[in-house]
Design an enzyme around this catalytic site. Structure first.
Site, PDB file in Angstrom:
ATOM      1  N   HIS A 119       1.720   0.180   5.472  1.00  0.00           N
ATOM      2  CA  HIS A 119       0.606   0.074   6.426  1.00  0.00           C
ATOM      3  C   HIS A 119       1.097  -0.427   7.789  1.00  0.00           C
ATOM      4  O   HIS A 119       2.081  -1.153   7.889  1.00  0.00           O
ATOM      5  CB  HIS A 119      -0.563  -0.752   5.877  1.00  0.00           C
ATOM      6  CG  HIS A 119      -0.358  -2.225   5.795  1.00  0.00           C
ATOM      7  ND1 HIS A 119      -1.017  -3.022   4.893  1.00  0.00           N
ATOM      8  CD2 HIS A 119       0.410  -3.071   6.532  1.00  0.00           C
ATOM      9  CE1 HIS A 119      -0.650  -4.266   5.076  1.00  0.00           C
ATOM     10  NE2 HIS A 119       0.212  -4.335   6.055  1.00  0.00           N
ATOM     11  N   ASN A 150       3.598  -1.378   1.612  1.00  0.00           N
ATOM     12  CA  ASN A 150       3.041  -0.052   1.277  1.00  0.00           C
ATOM     13  C   ASN A 150       3.019   0.885   2.489  1.00  0.00           C
ATOM     14  O   ASN A 150       2.405   1.942   2.462  1.00  0.00           O
ATOM     15  CB  ASN A 150       1.631  -0.195   0.694  1.00  0.00           C
ATOM     16  CG  ASN A 150       0.637  -0.773   1.701  1.00  0.00           C
ATOM     17  OD1 ASN A 150       0.981  -1.058   2.851  1.00  0.00           O
ATOM     18  ND2 ASN A 150      -0.605  -0.946   1.272  1.00  0.00           N
ATOM     19  N   GLU A 198      -4.245   1.355   5.746  1.00  0.00           N
ATOM     20  CA  GLU A 198      -3.652   1.461   4.416  1.00  0.00           C
ATOM     21  C   GLU A 198      -3.304   2.921   4.103  1.00  0.00           C
ATOM     22  O   GLU A 198      -3.774   3.843   4.790  1.00  0.00           O
ATOM     23  CB  GLU A 198      -4.641   0.917   3.372  1.00  0.00           C
ATOM     24  CG  GLU A 198      -5.063  -0.541   3.602  1.00  0.00           C
ATOM     25  CD  GLU A 198      -3.963  -1.568   3.284  1.00  0.00           C
ATOM     26  OE1 GLU A 198      -2.765  -1.203   3.233  1.00  0.00           O
ATOM     27  OE2 GLU A 198      -4.300  -2.754   3.111  1.00  0.00           O
ATOM     28  N   ASP A 243      -5.521  -6.164  14.815  1.00  0.00           N
ATOM     29  CA  ASP A 243      -6.542  -6.243  13.774  1.00  0.00           C
ATOM     30  C   ASP A 243      -7.122  -7.646  13.619  1.00  0.00           C
ATOM     31  O   ASP A 243      -6.607  -8.608  14.194  1.00  0.00           O
ATOM     32  CB  ASP A 243      -5.976  -5.750  12.429  1.00  0.00           C
ATOM     33  CG  ASP A 243      -4.573  -6.303  12.143  1.00  0.00           C
ATOM     34  OD1 ASP A 243      -4.195  -7.337  12.733  1.00  0.00           O
ATOM     35  OD2 ASP A 243      -3.865  -5.705  11.322  1.00  0.00           O
TER      36      ASP A 243
END
Ligand code: PGA
Length: 251
Positions: free
Chosen positions: A141, A139, A146, A70
């Site tokens: 990811h 979380n 996400e 990313d």
């Protein structure tokens, strides 16, 4: 419970050493490996170990192709917080990889859709990723996918979750400076990797480990898809696995 292969290590240093050994063995056995790379706090120690090995044992990366997960949208290549800059500083400039063989999505191409499509195509044209290194967000990811991201997603633009921006603010001067968007390989892109090495260290990853290792597969916890992957290894340290162990003791 999960069928993922878990390697428990003592701490961050051991995780970094183990993961580096794993990568070095692959690079030696497959000199033309397509290697998927990650950024963030987790893999820094791995890269440090790869560099030390390069100096001591001259493991060569000249034929390796790398693909990063990313990049932030809006940061140019020399911005100290861009992942392009991170990869050069933490790995590329210290080993013999050819920069032409390294790939990171561009965060400054104004045509973001074209950038995403081209990035996905580059991975395909190279024959797919052989070994993908992954961190995990608190979380769940993976890359910047996400919670709620489709498991069918390919490289795409994402709005970063407030919790992700907050977690990454430690690398910036302030929360306001953290970009709001990024380009990330999709979950399907990652899942198609022939082999995946997920790394987790420290207390901040305890709940993520509980959820990942519960074995439940749900789009509300992106990393959970790895429970369906045939060739994923998790290297996690004692602290990251503490809550998992406490739970199994209590059941
Ligand atoms: P970290 O991030 O390595 O900085 O903890 C992991 C991730 O968000 O994937």
């Amino acid at each position: 419970m999960t069928t993922l292969k878990i390697i428990e290590v003592k701490n961050y240093d051991e995780m970094s050493k183990k993961a580096a050994e794993y990568i070095i063995n692959k690079v030696k056995s497959t000199p033309q490996l397509n290697l998927g790379l990650a950024t963030g706090g987790t893999p820094k120690g791995v890269y440090q170990n790869l560099i030390e090995d390069y100096h001591q044992h001259h493991t060569s990366y000249t034929q390796i192709k790398s693909f990063n997960l990313d990049e932030y949208i809006g940061l140019n290549k020399d911005d100290p917080n861009s992942y392009f800059h991170y990869m050069n500083e933490h790995l590329f400039k210290h080993i013999d990889i050819s920069l032409d063989n390294t790939h990171i999505p561009s965060g400054t191409n104004e045509n973001t859709q074209a950038e995403c499509d081209e990035y996905e195509q580059k991975i395909m044209n190279a024959g797919g990723i052989d070994l993908q290194i992954l961190g995990i967000g608190a979380n769940g990811h993976i890359g910047f996918n996400e919670p709620g991201t489709s498991f069918q997603s390919k490289t795409h633009v994402v709005d970063l979750a407030p919790s992700t921006r907050k977690a990454n603010a430690r690398f910036f001067n302030s929360l306001e400076e953290v970009p709001t968007q990024a380009i990330t390989m999709g979950i399907q892109t990652i899942f198609q990797s022939r082999e995946i090495l997920l790394l987790a260290s420290g207390k901040a990853k305890q709940q993520a480990m509980v959820q990942l290792l519960s074995g439940e597969v749900t789009e509300s916890f992106p990393a959970s898809i790895l429970n369906n992957h045939q060739n994923t290894v998790v290297i996690a340290d004692e602290e990251a696995l503490l809550a998992v162990k406490e739970m199994s003791l209590n059941t």
